[in-house]
Structure formats: structure tokens, C-alpha cells
Scaffold this motif. Structure first.
Motif, mmCIF file in Angstrom:
data_model
loop_
_atom_site.group_PDB
_atom_site.id
_atom_site.type_symbol
_atom_site.label_atom_id
_atom_site.label_comp_id
_atom_site.label_asym_id
_atom_site.label_seq_id
_atom_site.Cartn_x
_atom_site.Cartn_y
_atom_site.Cartn_z
ATOM 1 N N SER A 154 3.276 -1.500 3.958
ATOM 2 C CA SER A 154 2.937 -0.123 3.591
ATOM 3 C C SER A 154 4.229 0.635 3.311
ATOM 4 O O SER A 154 5.159 0.601 4.119
ATOM 5 C CB SER A 154 2.171 0.567 4.724
ATOM 6 O OG SER A 154 0.911 -0.047 4.929
ATOM 7 N N ASN A 155 4.290 1.316 2.154
ATOM 8 C CA ASN A 155 5.470 2.084 1.748
ATOM 9 C C ASN A 155 5.154 3.568 1.704
ATOM 10 O O ASN A 155 4.007 3.961 1.501
ATOM 11 C CB ASN A 155 5.969 1.638 0.374
ATOM 12 C CG ASN A 155 6.472 0.209 0.364
ATOM 13 O OD1 ASN A 155 6.865 -0.329 1.401
ATOM 14 N ND2 ASN A 155 6.461 -0.404 -0.798
ATOM 15 N N LEU B 222 0.880 -1.164 0.000
ATOM 16 C CA LEU B 222 0.000 0.000 0.000
ATOM 17 C C LEU B 222 0.916 1.212 0.000
ATOM 18 O O LEU B 222 1.687 1.412 0.940
ATOM 19 C CB LEU B 222 -0.889 -0.006 1.243
ATOM 20 C CG LEU B 222 -1.857 1.168 1.374
ATOM 21 C CD1 LEU B 222 -2.896 1.158 0.266
ATOM 22 C CD2 LEU B 222 -2.541 1.145 2.748
ATOM 23 N N ASP B 223 0.884 2.000 -1.064
ATOM 24 C CA ASP B 223 1.835 3.097 -1.250
ATOM 25 C C ASP B 223 1.200 4.447 -0.962
ATOM 26 O O ASP B 223 0.163 4.796 -1.535
ATOM 27 C CB ASP B 223 2.370 3.111 -2.688
ATOM 28 C CG ASP B 223 3.339 1.978 -2.951
ATOM 29 O OD1 ASP B 223 3.678 1.248 -1.997
ATOM 30 O OD2 ASP B 223 3.749 1.818 -4.114
ATOM 31 N N ARG B 224 1.860 5.201 -0.096
ATOM 32 C CA ARG B 224 1.431 6.570 0.191
ATOM 33 C C ARG B 224 2.503 7.518 -0.339
ATOM 34 O O ARG B 224 3.672 7.402 0.033
ATOM 35 C CB ARG B 224 1.235 6.788 1.689
ATOM 36 C CG ARG B 224 0.150 5.896 2.305
ATOM 37 C CD ARG B 224 0.042 6.100 3.803
ATOM 38 N NE ARG B 224 -0.931 5.223 4.419
ATOM 39 C CZ ARG B 224 -2.230 5.497 4.543
ATOM 40 N NH1 ARG B 224 -2.690 6.653 4.093
ATOM 41 N NH2 ARG B 224 -3.048 4.644 5.112
ATOM 42 N N ARG C 13 -1.235 11.078 -2.175
ATOM 43 C CA ARG C 13 -1.968 10.042 -2.876
ATOM 44 C C ARG C 13 -1.798 8.722 -2.132
ATOM 45 O O ARG C 13 -0.809 8.508 -1.437
ATOM 46 C CB ARG C 13 -1.431 9.841 -4.302
ATOM 47 C CG ARG C 13 -1.786 10.911 -5.292
ATOM 48 C CD ARG C 13 -1.347 10.479 -6.681
ATOM 49 N NE ARG C 13 -1.950 9.212 -7.047
ATOM 50 C CZ ARG C 13 -3.169 9.104 -7.592
ATOM 51 N NH1 ARG C 13 -3.877 10.180 -7.823
ATOM 52 N NH2 ARG C 13 -3.660 7.917 -7.895
ATOM 53 N N MET C 14 -2.770 7.843 -2.307
ATOM 54 C CA MET C 14 -2.658 6.490 -1.780
ATOM 55 C C MET C 14 -2.991 5.535 -2.931
ATOM 56 O O MET C 14 -4.051 5.649 -3.553
ATOM 57 C CB MET C 14 -3.607 6.273 -0.607
ATOM 58 C CG MET C 14 -3.487 4.903 0.034
ATOM 59 S SD MET C 14 -4.348 4.812 1.624
ATOM 60 C CE MET C 14 -6.036 5.160 1.092
ATOM 61 N N ASP C 15 -2.058 4.626 -3.228
ATOM 62 C CA ASP C 15 -2.215 3.737 -4.375
ATOM 63 C C ASP C 15 -1.841 2.316 -4.002
ATOM 64 O O ASP C 15 -1.027 2.083 -3.102
ATOM 65 C CB ASP C 15 -1.298 4.178 -5.527
ATOM 66 C CG ASP C 15 -1.644 5.556 -6.055
ATOM 67 O OD1 ASP C 15 -2.733 5.694 -6.627
ATOM 68 O OD2 ASP C 15 -0.821 6.479 -5.892
ATOM 69 N N PRO C 16 -2.402 1.340 -4.709
ATOM 70 C CA PRO C 16 -1.903 -0.028 -4.570
ATOM 71 C C PRO C 16 -0.525 -0.092 -5.204
ATOM 72 O O PRO C 16 -0.296 0.487 -6.272
ATOM 73 C CB PRO C 16 -2.931 -0.854 -5.364
ATOM 74 C CG PRO C 16 -3.502 0.109 -6.358
ATOM 75 C CD PRO C 16 -3.482 1.453 -5.695
ATOM 76 N N ALA D 261 -6.499 -5.678 2.343
ATOM 77 C CA ALA D 261 -7.891 -5.457 1.943
ATOM 78 C C ALA D 261 -8.035 -4.131 1.215
ATOM 79 O O ALA D 261 -8.793 -4.022 0.233
ATOM 80 C CB ALA D 261 -8.794 -5.490 3.178
ATOM 81 N N LEU D 262 -7.294 -3.110 1.674
ATOM 82 C CA LEU D 262 -7.363 -1.802 1.023
ATOM 83 C C LEU D 262 -6.741 -1.849 -0.370
ATOM 84 O O LEU D 262 -7.253 -1.227 -1.313
ATOM 85 C CB LEU D 262 -6.656 -0.758 1.897
ATOM 86 C CG LEU D 262 -6.792 0.706 1.473
ATOM 87 C CD1 LEU D 262 -8.246 1.091 1.209
ATOM 88 C CD2 LEU D 262 -6.200 1.617 2.546
ATOM 89 N N VAL D 263 -5.640 -2.601 -0.531
ATOM 90 C CA VAL D 263 -5.032 -2.766 -1.849
ATOM 91 C C VAL D 263 -6.037 -3.376 -2.816
ATOM 92 O O VAL D 263 -6.197 -2.918 -3.956
ATOM 93 C CB VAL D 263 -3.762 -3.641 -1.759
ATOM 94 C CG1 VAL D 263 -3.319 -4.095 -3.147
ATOM 95 C CG2 VAL D 263 -2.634 -2.869 -1.090
#
Length: 315
Positions: A89-90, A11-13, A32-35, A65-67
Motif C-alpha cells: 500500500s502506497n 494499492l494507492d491512496r 482517492r484510492m486507486d490500483p 483483492a481490493l486492487v
């Protein structure tokens, strides 16, 4: 249809900041928040191009689950492999001048049962696929030979496979003859064990990878363009870029363009370069749509500038 395999998704922020100041309080100007994960990014780029893709990946905990939710929202079919550990999470900090600082977590350790489940899910979901794209680092628990096993299994079912990884995992997989490998300059240098100073050095390194088993090498040289080295020739591609905003996922976008165009020849290289150039001009890890591409800015030639020094030589 392109199946992607991401053994260590995230999960990338991404936060856009004016500049980094160690020990200070930095106020982000955008976020931004991205898979995340290289294979995930390939799927996102393929979907942004309006093509079908299936993302196979181990997912665990709330981040996992969020990804999945974020991928579904982008129209991507998800083939999750449940794992006990939480998906990593990155964090990426993108400065106004284009410099990117990344903090990548290690991710969960996969058990032997989870590893086999991942391989079996790839086998089951790859029926009828044009390509399988296996991308990124291996999570804890997976031996360097895991990608080699996956390449062998894919070829046994008649599916072409593209590989984007590095280090021992890349070298192990080469013996199984992946159809395409996509290293960057640093990964090329690491694979052959010597510095790369010119474009010609990169060509020679790519030819060495072919000698070790790779059928085609698509090499990203950053600001110096891309190389395509295969059994039918060597081509060099570059593109005009007005302003670099973020290079997150640019190489993954390039690979998606290459595979969408068939994965062979200068036409595929041209689309790879167009996708990569478009991606670096977008924020965070946003993947380009067809409207973002500028084919007129792309140049592909068999007259490779072998004496051209690399902007960022790899020692």
C-alpha cells in the motif's frame, strides 16, 4: 489489445492537502484510492481510451483483492498471479501548488515458483496482443535479469514489448532489444552515468540506449516535453498545460497513448504528449479519457531544441 505486466503493484491512496507541515495535523481536502503500479496505470489509461487491455500482476492479501476489484470496476481484465505476501500500500500527498510527496512500501518478496508463474501467465495471456508493456520496479526476490528474460520470451512468440523501468533492470533488458523503452530524465542520466543539462544531452543519452539495444526510446522530460529517438529519426513533442494538479501516472498515460497510436513515429509521439498533458491536469492518478485530450495544444517537430536547458537538470 495491450497486455501490461506489473511485477510490484500497489494499492494507492492519494490525499490532496493545502500544504505539508512536518509534525502537524493536516486535514485533507480530497482523497482517492486507486490500483497502482506503472503497468496497472498503463492498463487504466488504455481502458479509459476505450481499448482492450489485460493486466498481469502478482496479488496477495486484502490489498491485492481490493486492487483486483478496483481494476474490474474500470473494465480491465485481470490476470492475477496469487502470491503469499500482501500487495503493498502506497501513500501520495498532493499539495495545492502541485508538489507531490510519495511514500512507497517495498512490497512482498516473490518465491521462485511465484516468479515462474508470473512469466507463464504473461506467455499465456499475450497470444494475439499488439504490445506487452512491462513497467515499474522489480519486487524483492526478482533478479535484475528478470525483465531481460521476459523480453526474450516475448520476442520468441513474436510480440512487441515496451519497457518502463530503471537501473540494473533496464540495463540488463537492453541486451535483449526491447522495442520501446520509456525512461524519464533521471532514469536516462542514471543509465548513461552522466548529468543531463539540456534537451540535447537527453537526445545523446537516448541514442546511447539505442546503441545498447533499445530499438526506440520514448523519453519523458517532465515540463520540458518528450523525445522520440528511433531508427527513423528524432522528434520533440511538447504541450500547453494550464495547471498541474498531479503528475502521478502521467508518464504511464503517455506510454499508453504511444502504444495505442501504434508505437512508432511522430503521430504516436503526439498522442503520447496529449495523454501526458491531460493526465497532469487531473486529480490523483486519474487517467484521461478521449474527452480530456487537447490535440490542438500539442506540438511535435523534428527540429529538436538541443540547446534548450532542462527546467530540472539531472546531476
Amino acid at each position: 489489445m495491450i497486455v501490461t505486466v506489473t511485477p510490484n503493484p500497489s494499492l494507492d491512496r492519494t490525499y490532496e492537502v493545502p500544504s505539508l507541515e512536518r509534525g502537524g495535523v493536516i486535514r485533507a481536502t480530497g482523497e482517492r484510492m486507486d490500483p497502482g503500479g506503472k503497468g496497472v496505470n498503463v492498463s487504466r489509461a488504455v481502458a479509459a481510451a476505450g481499448r482492450r487491455t489485460v493486466a498481469v500482476l502478482p496479488l496477495g492479501g486484502a490489498p491485492g483483492a481490493l486492487v483486483a476489484d478496483l481494476l474490474h470496476a474500470q473494465g480491465i481484465e485481470v490476470a492475477p498471479v496469487p502470491v503469499a505476501g500482501a500487495t503493498r500500500s502506497n501513500i501520495a500527498l498532493a499539495e495545492a501548488d502541485g508538489v507531490l510527496t510519495k511514500i512507497n512500501a517495498p512490497g512482498p518478496e516473490l518465491s521462485a515458483k511465484e516468479q515462474e508463474s508470473l512469466l507463464e501467465t504473461v506467455r499465456r495471456r499475450s497470444h494475439g496482443a499488439d504490445w506487452i508493456a512491462c513497467c515499474g520496479s522489480l519486487p524483492r526476490g526478482l533478479a535484475p535479469s528478470w525483465y531481460a528474460d521476459l523480453v526474450a520470451r516475448a520476442h520468441a512468440t513474436g510480440v512487441r514489448i515496451a519497457l518502463d523501468t530503471s537501473g540494473p533492470a533496464l540495463l540488463e533488458a537492453l541486451r535483449e532489444g526491447p522495442d520501446v523503452v520509456k525512461p524519464n530524465a533521471e532514469e536516462l542520466a542514471g543509465a548513461v552515468g552522466r548529468p543531463l543539462v539540456t534537451v540535447g544531452d537527453a537526445v545523446k543519452a537516448a541514442e546511447e540506449l539505442r546503441g545498447l539495444g533499445a530499438r526506440t526510446v520514448l523519453a519523458s522530460l517532465g515540463a520540458d516535453g518528450q523525445l522520440l529517438v528511433g531508427g527513423d529519426g528524432v522528434w520533440y513533442g511538447s504541450a500547453r498545460v494550464d495547471a498541474v494538479r498531479s503528475n502521478v501516472g502521467a508518464g504511464d498515460s503517455s506510454l499508453s497513448g504511444f502504444l495505442i497510436a501504434g508505437g512508432t513515429g511522430p503521430e504516436a509521439l503526439a498522442l503520447a504528449v496529449a495523454h501526458g498533458a491531460a493526465a497532469v491536469q487531473l486529480p490523483g492518478s486519474v487517467m484521461p479519457t478521449p474527452a480530456d485530450l487537447d490535440p490542438a495544444a500539442v506540438s511535435v517537430t523534428a527540429d529538436v531544441p538541443v540547446d534548450r536547458p532542462l527546467t530540472e537538470p539531472v546531476s
